[in-house]
Structures are given as C-alpha cells and as structure tokens.
Design an enzyme around this catalytic site. Structure first.
Site, PDB file in Angstrom:
ATOM      1  N   ARG A   1       0.324  39.143  24.080  1.00 31.22           N
ATOM      2  CA  ARG A   1      -0.930  38.679  24.649  1.00 31.22           C
ATOM      3  C   ARG A   1      -1.348  39.582  25.800  1.00 31.22           C
ATOM      4  NH1 ARG A   1      -0.176  34.729  27.370  1.00 31.22           N
ATOM      5  NH2 ARG A   1       1.963  34.204  26.853  1.00 31.22           N
TER       6      ARG A   1
ATOM      7  N   TYR B   1      -2.634  40.838  17.218  1.00 34.32           N
ATOM      8  CA  TYR B   1      -1.315  40.243  17.474  1.00 34.32           C
ATOM      9  C   TYR B   1      -1.369  38.827  18.025  1.00 34.32           C
ATOM     10  CZ  TYR B   1       3.716  40.460  18.178  1.00 34.32           C
ATOM     11  OH  TYR B   1       5.067  40.240  18.082  1.00 34.32           O
TER      12      TYR B   1
ATOM     13  N   GLY C   1      -1.217  35.411  19.827  1.00 31.50           N
ATOM     14  CA  GLY C   1      -2.215  34.585  20.492  1.00 31.50           C
ATOM     15  C   GLY C   1      -3.545  35.294  20.737  1.00 31.50           C
TER      16      GLY C   1
ATOM     17  N   LYS D   1      -3.378  29.655  21.048  1.00 33.27           N
ATOM     18  CA  LYS D   1      -3.604  29.506  22.490  1.00 33.27           C
ATOM     19  C   LYS D   1      -5.097  29.374  22.828  1.00 33.27           C
ATOM     20  CE  LYS D   1       0.783  30.402  23.059  1.00 33.27           C
ATOM     21  NZ  LYS D   1       1.833  29.574  23.559  1.00 33.27           N
TER      22      LYS D   1
ATOM     23  N   HIS E   1       1.082  23.122  27.103  1.00 35.65           N
ATOM     24  CA  HIS E   1       1.979  24.131  26.523  1.00 35.65           C
ATOM     25  C   HIS E   1       3.394  23.533  26.447  1.00 35.65           C
ATOM     26  CE1 HIS E   1       3.498  28.580  26.861  1.00 35.65           C
ATOM     27  NE2 HIS E   1       3.337  28.237  25.623  1.00 35.65           N
TER      28      HIS E   1
ATOM     29  N   SER F   1       6.028  31.035  28.051  1.00 32.96           N
ATOM     30  CA  SER F   1       6.350  31.725  26.804  1.00 32.96           C
ATOM     31  C   SER F   1       7.696  32.440  26.940  1.00 32.96           C
ATOM     32  CB  SER F   1       5.275  32.771  26.501  1.00 32.96           C
ATOM     33  OG  SER F   1       4.017  32.159  26.382  1.00 32.96           O
TER      34      SER F   1
ATOM     35  N   CYS G   1      10.780  31.245  27.105  1.00 35.61           N
ATOM     36  CA  CYS G   1      11.785  30.629  27.984  1.00 35.61           C
ATOM     37  C   CYS G   1      12.583  29.547  27.250  1.00 35.61           C
ATOM     38  CB  CYS G   1      11.138  30.033  29.231  1.00 35.61           C
ATOM     39  SG  CYS G   1      10.516  31.273  30.375  1.00 35.61           S
ATOM     40  N   GLY G   2      12.550  29.553  25.930  1.00 36.72           N
ATOM     41  CA  GLY G   2      13.462  28.676  25.192  1.00 36.72           C
ATOM     42  C   GLY G   2      12.875  27.366  24.708  1.00 36.72           C
TER      43      GLY G   2
ATOM     44  N   THR H   1      11.406  26.819  21.808  1.00 34.32           N
ATOM     45  CA  THR H   1      11.788  26.644  20.416  1.00 34.32           C
ATOM     46  C   THR H   1      13.268  26.243  20.323  1.00 34.32           C
ATOM     47  OG1 THR H   1      10.145  28.309  19.867  1.00 34.32           O
ATOM     48  CG2 THR H   1      11.702  27.736  18.135  1.00 34.32           C
ATOM     49  N   ASN H   2      14.107  26.875  21.137  1.00 38.53           N
ATOM     50  CA  ASN H   2      15.538  26.529  21.121  1.00 38.53           C
ATOM     51  C   ASN H   2      15.763  25.071  21.510  1.00 38.53           C
ATOM     52  OD1 ASN H   2      16.198  29.115  20.386  1.00 38.53           O
ATOM     53  ND2 ASN H   2      16.882  29.754  22.418  1.00 38.53           N
TER      54      ASN H   2
ATOM     55  N   ASP I   1       5.594  24.308  20.762  1.00 36.29           N
ATOM     56  CA  ASP I   1       4.754  25.119  21.655  1.00 36.29           C
ATOM     57  C   ASP I   1       3.593  24.366  22.295  1.00 36.29           C
ATOM     58  OD1 ASP I   1       4.378  27.723  22.794  1.00 36.29           O
ATOM     59  OD2 ASP I   1       2.643  28.020  21.506  1.00 36.29           O
TER      60      ASP I   1
ATOM     61  N   ASN J   1       9.185  40.960  22.272  1.00 36.22           N
ATOM     62  CA  ASN J   1       8.239  39.891  21.913  1.00 36.22           C
ATOM     63  C   ASN J   1       8.016  39.832  20.391  1.00 36.22           C
ATOM     64  OD1 ASN J   1       6.464  37.715  22.565  1.00 36.22           O
ATOM     65  ND2 ASN J   1       4.698  39.086  22.293  1.00 36.22           N
ATOM     66  N   SER J   2       8.993  40.293  19.632  1.00 31.80           N
ATOM     67  CA  SER J   2       8.865  40.182  18.175  1.00 31.80           C
ATOM     68  C   SER J   2       8.960  38.706  17.773  1.00 31.80           C
ATOM     69  CB  SER J   2       9.949  41.007  17.484  1.00 31.80           C
ATOM     70  OG  SER J   2      11.235  40.620  17.919  1.00 31.80           O
ATOM     71  N   ARG J   3       8.379  38.379  16.616  1.00 34.74           N
ATOM     72  CA  ARG J   3       8.184  36.968  16.280  1.00 34.74           C
ATOM     73  C   ARG J   3       8.539  36.656  14.838  1.00 34.74           C
ATOM     74  NH1 ARG J   3       6.104  33.591  20.632  1.00 34.74           N
ATOM     75  NH2 ARG J   3       5.787  35.070  22.320  1.00 34.74           N
TER      76      ARG J   3
ATOM     77  N   ARG K   1      12.175  30.016  34.416  1.00 37.78           N
ATOM     78  CA  ARG K   1      13.333  30.889  34.555  1.00 37.78           C
ATOM     79  C   ARG K   1      13.469  31.245  36.015  1.00 37.78           C
ATOM     80  NH1 ARG K   1      15.307  34.375  30.334  1.00 37.78           N
ATOM     81  NH2 ARG K   1      14.098  33.638  28.580  1.00 37.78           N
TER      82      ARG K   1
HETATM   83  O1  SAT Z   1       1.368  35.232  21.320  1.00 41.41           O
HETATM   84  S1  SAT Z   1       1.333  33.774  21.552  1.00 41.41           S
HETATM   85  O2  SAT Z   1       0.448  33.471  22.674  1.00 41.41           O
HETATM   86  O3  SAT Z   1       0.858  33.094  20.376  1.00 41.41           O
HETATM   87  C1  SAT Z   1       2.900  33.200  21.879  1.00 41.41           C
HETATM   88  C2  SAT Z   1       3.199  32.962  23.299  1.00 41.41           C
HETATM   89  O4  SAT Z   1       3.101  33.860  24.122  1.00 41.41           O
HETATM   90  O5  SAT Z   1       3.589  31.822  23.643  1.00 41.41           O
HETATM   91 MN    MN Z   2       3.769  29.504  23.863  1.00 40.75          MN
END
Ligand code: SAT
Ligand code: MN
Length: 622
Positions: A84, A223, A225, A232, A252, A274, A276-277, A279-280, A299, A401-403, A434
């Site tokens: 982003r 890419y 967001g 977002k 968020h 974004s 910082c875990g 999803t985990n 998210d 920042n790979s997804r 963090r």
């Molecule tokens: O790239 S996104 O904004 O969709 C993901 C993120 O930074 O949380």
């Molecule tokens: Mn996010």
C-alpha cells in the site's frame, strides 16, 4: 444502450451488458468514454470466467500455474508495486477539515481534474472489466454493494476470492439498493502492437476516496489494498464514513469465536496494524487443553448494535489476503491447511523447483534452490552451483509483504456463524501493536472510555505492509491510521458516542495486548502464537469475573498467578517482565501521547484529554 464508438459498441453487443440499470450503464459508458478500452467485459464470478482469466494471465506471463497445489497460481509484481502507498492515498472530502491531520487531502474537484487527465485513454489496448460485488452477506438488511471497474485481470480474479462477486449484486442494485463506484486502472495503456509487460503499473499512483460521494478512484497500482477496492478503500475508508453517519463501527479487526472447556462461547474482535499477526490470532490453535478457536474473519469487522443492545460483528470479506512470511505449519497450521486446498493466488513469494510456493518462516530450512520474488535464482548460501555469488544473495526469497489470497470458506476452523448476516455478539475488543518496550502483555481498561483512550493512543513499530521505513514506532489509532476515512479526532468522538449510547454492561470489554515485548537482550518475553490462548483465557475469565487483576496507572493487568502459565517453562521473573508497568517507560510515553493529540488537533474529544490528564496524575505527574 449506446456507448461511445463503434469498436466499443460492437464489443458491448457481443458481450451484452447483463443489466438495464440506467445509473450503472451510464457510469460504465462514462468511464469507457474516458479510458478508451478495446472492449468491455462484465464479470460474473463464474468458474468458467476464473478459468478463462487465469489461462489468459498464464499466457501473458503475469501468473504461473503451481504444479503442487490445485488450481493455484503465483504472481510476481513489479518491484515498484509491492505494498500500500500511504503517501499516495487521499481522503478528498469536500471540506479539508473533514480529512483531518492523519490523511492526505486535496480538493475533490482538483483531484478529479488531475485524475481525469490520468484516466484519459489509460485503458487503451486493454479490456475494461465491470465487477459487481457485495461486501458481507447478500442478505444483510442493507447489503454493502459495489461495482469495481478495472483493467486488471489479476484484480478480477483476486476480487472473486476476496468478495462476493456476481450477478446477485447487480440484481440488488437494480432493486434500488445503494452501491459504491470503485474505479481502478493500472495506468498502463498499450499502443497498437505494443507488447505487454508481466505486471503493468504506473510510477504515478493515486489511491483516492471521496467520502461524501462514497466513491473510490485508484490509479497506477495493481497491488493489494491499492487495487482490490472492496478491501481497505471500501470496507474501511468509505465504510468508516458511512459508519459515523449511521452509528456503527467499521474496523481493522479480526473476529474469532472462543469456546472454553465448559463450552462457554465468546466472540472476540481484535485490532492490530497490518502484518502484526491478525491472521495468526484469528486461526490460532490454543496450547491450553479444552479451549477451541474458530475463525470468522482476519482483517475487517463491521460492528452494529443488535436489538438486544449488544454489539454484533460481521466480516465483510470472502477471502484471506494474508502476509505470507512467518506463516508456517508451526505458526499457523490452519492457514497452511486453507491454502493447501488450492484455488489460491500467491503474490511475490518464491517458487520451488517442484512447482510449489515457499517463503521465509514456512519451514525451518529453505529448499536448496528457489526462484525468488524477483524471478531470480536463489539459494540459501547465495551461491550458485559453481560457487558464484547470485544477484539474489542476501535478500529474502519472498518479499516481506508477499501475500496469499485464498477463499475463507476453505479455512478448516471457519465458524458456522461466518455466513450469518446478523453477525456475532462481541464480548471483548483487543487493541494491540508491536512494541519492544513499555506496553505489557495484556491490560484491561477500567471502562469503555479508557478503552477508547487505549485504542486512540495505540502505537506500533511499522511493518512492510506499507512502503516506507520498517520498525519505526508510530501512533496507529485502533490500527486504523491508514484507513480512517475522516478526521481522526471525530473518529475518536464517534467511538466515545457509540459507548455513551449503549448499556455499559452489554458493551464489549476492552483490552490492550502486546505480544512483541523484548527483554534486555532483544529476545521476545512472550512466546506468542498458540500460547496467546493463555491471555485469551485470562480475558474470558475477566469477563465472568473469575480472574484476578491488579490495578496499575494504565489499567488492570493479571495479578501474580492469575495468568495460566502451566507448562510454559517461563520463570516468574520473565512473566513479571512481560506484565510489568514501568513508571519510567510510561513517563517517557506521555509526551509522545501529548504530541499525538497535538497533531490531531482540536477535534480530540475532551473525554480523551481527561483520560490523559488522569493517567498523568496516576503516574504521579501533576
Ligand atoms: O494490502 S492490504 O491493504 O490489502 C493488506 C494490509 O496492508 O493490511
Ligand atoms: Mn489489514
């Protein structure tokens, strides 16, 4: 219907617009007249469309089919388009003051003039896709509809994973439901005969929200967001403005369902910046016996008061767009199980020799050879077979920042309530960031107001999810700094108002957590991941009043012995250090909070200034 000129009309004639909705058709015609695509295609989200588009993208070299995972693909982006772009993101409210101190602003008329210039002819040589979608369930009382116009096939297939994409959205638009116009272009027109590149984009980028119009204009990036405008741009920036006007919250936050050994169910929402875990945590496997976690979202949470006076959360998304590095069988096995099922799109991770994906943290040891996210040979030693240094030496194989982009319905621990348009009643809200120092593992706020203060002053070290320096402490209110669609002080006031209008007993309790505190040697004080279930247990026990806490100047932290650390192998000193509230560290934090409120300005509600004043008093600063 009439469209601009013959080639377009022919193409429309062939494709046929699947609607006669005048407003939608007029907008499509207007955008086509400006951007001049070769053809227009209306996306419907079908499997046949997915197959055609993925085949086309494989032929174009944008994505590679993975041999090792069913129906899955790898995309490698241009290195100038990997995250982003917050400095290119604008809230173009009519009034500058409404964008506030935390957003970039430009006069909407001027921005439209500039961007109209950029959009002029920007889709030449390309296909313009019209992508109807819904954020959240179609059967919501007011379904949150949108139409994204894009010239990127990659965006269309990503939107199929991330949103409820399909004709149902058009039917609801035709029935008169409101919808958001979301315009996206890569900004990479092709001259006749000009060969395309694998990842078209433009050095000039604009990610623009017009909150009053509920409209989004995005240019130059393909890419995440920046380009998947349902995420977002719509579900946070535009939705936060809707939420302010309508008395709800667009946040968020992950949403999880926690079941105790006694079969007590609690739903928890948690906001972290974004990468910082979130999803985990959303998919965690608890390490303590008898506790169960199920996932509702990783998210974004939209929270509205239910008839019973409780706050109910819905996840507007249909997929996961998770940070790949650090996701592995040891840290997040449920995410691994989700992507194993295929139907996924990976971006900027590394490719293995057997046609699978790899990233740092997936396994302890990297494979002996990879193609890195820039398409180069990569080995763990940085040397090729002849001992020569590779160009990729010293760089991670996957971009930080790979997804992975994958359907949430494939998550093996998805809660049944996920599809419920009413949502789930939230018992606790967690804010976290963090921080190497200062912020204890967990703190409970005295009440809603102090909880809003915790959220409003949340801080975190920056990550690779946005371009710019990594590891710098910045305030990130409610983890929404890049996503608040209006003035940050007004946003805090809205949070306070939401609490004021509610029955205090029914409001979620608010906690501040920090999994990332370090010891003097730089090591993490808390193991994190599945062990965070111990913190969740204390939180649940606070809700039913059974866990002990001690009062500190910043709120309630677990009393000695109250946190279940059975079998964890940490010393009492280590746990004390993780929970410590250091008057010196907090004394150093106060001026930073003052500076932050200064920066936001007059709109910071007096309630929060009072909270700061009482915190200073409790810390012995008069
Ligand atoms: O790239 S996104 O904004 O969709 C993901 C993120 O930074 O949380
Ligand atoms: Mn996010």
């Amino acid at each position: 219907m009439t469209l601009v000129d013959t080639p377009l009309e022919e193409s429309i004639g062939r494709q046929g617009a699947p609607t006669s909705d005048p407003a939608l058709l007029a907008w499509v015609a207007e955008v086509a007249a400006l951007t001049r695509p070769d053809r227009i295609v209306w996306a419907n989200g079908s499997d046949a469309e997915w197959k055609a588009l993925t085949d086309q993208l494989v032929d174009a070299g944008t994505i590679t089919r993975l041999q090792a995972k069913p129906d899955s693909f790898l995309a490698l982006s241009d290195p100038i388009d990997v995250a982003r772009v917050e400095d290119r993101t604008f809230i173009c409210s009519v009034d500058e003051a409404d964008a506030g101190a935390t957003n970039n602003w430009m006069d909407p008329a001027l921005m439209k003039q500039i961007m109209t210039g950029l959009y002029d002819g920007c889709m030449r040589g390309r296909t313009m896709y019209v992508v109807p979608f819904c954020m959240g369930p179609f059967d919501a009382p007011v379904p949150k509809l949108g139409v994204e116009i894009t010239d990127s096939e990659y965006v269309v297939i990503s939107m199929k994973i991330m949103t409820r994409l399909g004709h149902k959205a058009i039917e609801l638009i035709e029935a008169g439901q409101p919808w958001v116009k979301a315009l996206h272009s890569l900004g990479a027109p092709l001259r006749p005969g000009q060969a395309d590149v694998a990842w078209p984009c433009n050095e000039t980028k604009y990610i623009v929200q017009f909150p009053e119009e509920r409209a989004i204009w995005s240019f130059g990036s393909g890419y995440g967001g920046n380009a998947l405008l349902g995420k977002k741009c719509y579900s946070l920036r535009i939705a936060s403005a809707m939420a302010r006007d309508e008395g709800w919250l667009a946040e968020h936050m992950l949403i999880m369902k926690l079941t105790s050994p006694e079969q007590q169910v609690h739903y928890v929402a948690a906001a972290f910046p974004s990468a910082c875990g979130k999803t985990n945590l959303a998919m965690m496997e608890p390490t303590i016996p008898g506790w169960k976690v199920e996932t509702l979202g990783d998210d974004i949470a939209w929270m509205t008061f239910g008839k019973d006076g409780r706050l109910y959360a819905v996840n507007p998304e249909y997929g996961l767009f998770g940070v790949a590095p650090g996701t592995g069988w040891a840290t997040n096995p449920n995410a691994m199980r989700t992507i194993e099922q295929g139907h996924s799109l990976f971006t900027n991770v590394a490719l293995t020799d057997d046609g699978d994906v790899w990233w740092e943290g997936m396994t302890d040891e990297p494979p002996a050879h990879l193609i890195d996210w820039r398409g180069r040979d990569w080995t763990p030693s940085g040397l090729d077979a002849d001992g020569n240094t590779l160009a990729s030496a010293g760089s991670p194989a996957a971009h930080p920042n790979s997804r992975f982009c994958t359907p949430i319905t494939q998550c093996p621990i998805l809660a049944d309530e996920y599809a419920d348009s009413v949502g789930v009643p939230i018992s606790a809200i967690l804010f976290g960031g963090r921080r190497k120092t200062t912020v204890p593992l967990v703190t409970q706020s005295r009440d809603w107001q102090q909880g809003v203060f915790m959220g409003a002053t949340l801080s975190s070290e920056t990550t690779a999810a946005a371009t710019g320096a990594v590891g710098v402490v910045r305030r990130d209110p409610m983890a929404m700094l890049p996503f608040i669609g209006y003035d940050a002080g007004d946003y805090f006031a809205h949070w306070i108002d939401v609490g004021k209008g509610a029955d205090a007993d029914k409001l979620p309790k608010i906690f501040y957590v920090n999994w990332f505190r370090r010891d003097a040697d730089g090591g993490f004080l808390w193991p994190g991941f599945g062990e965070n279930s111990r913190v969740l247990k204390w939180i649940v026990e606070r809700l039913d009043g059974s866990a002990a806490a001690v009062e500190t100047p910043i709120g309630h932290v677990p009393a000695p012995g109250a946190l279940d650390v059975d079998g964890l192998g940490l010393t009492v000193e280590q746990i004390e250090a993780a929970l410590a509230v250091s008057p010196e560290e907090w004394a150093a934090e106060i001026p930073l909070i003052e500076e932050w409120f200064e920066h936001i300005g007059d709109t910071v509600p007096s309630t929060l200034r009072d909270e700061l004043q009482s915190l200073k008093l409790r810390l012995g600063q008069g």
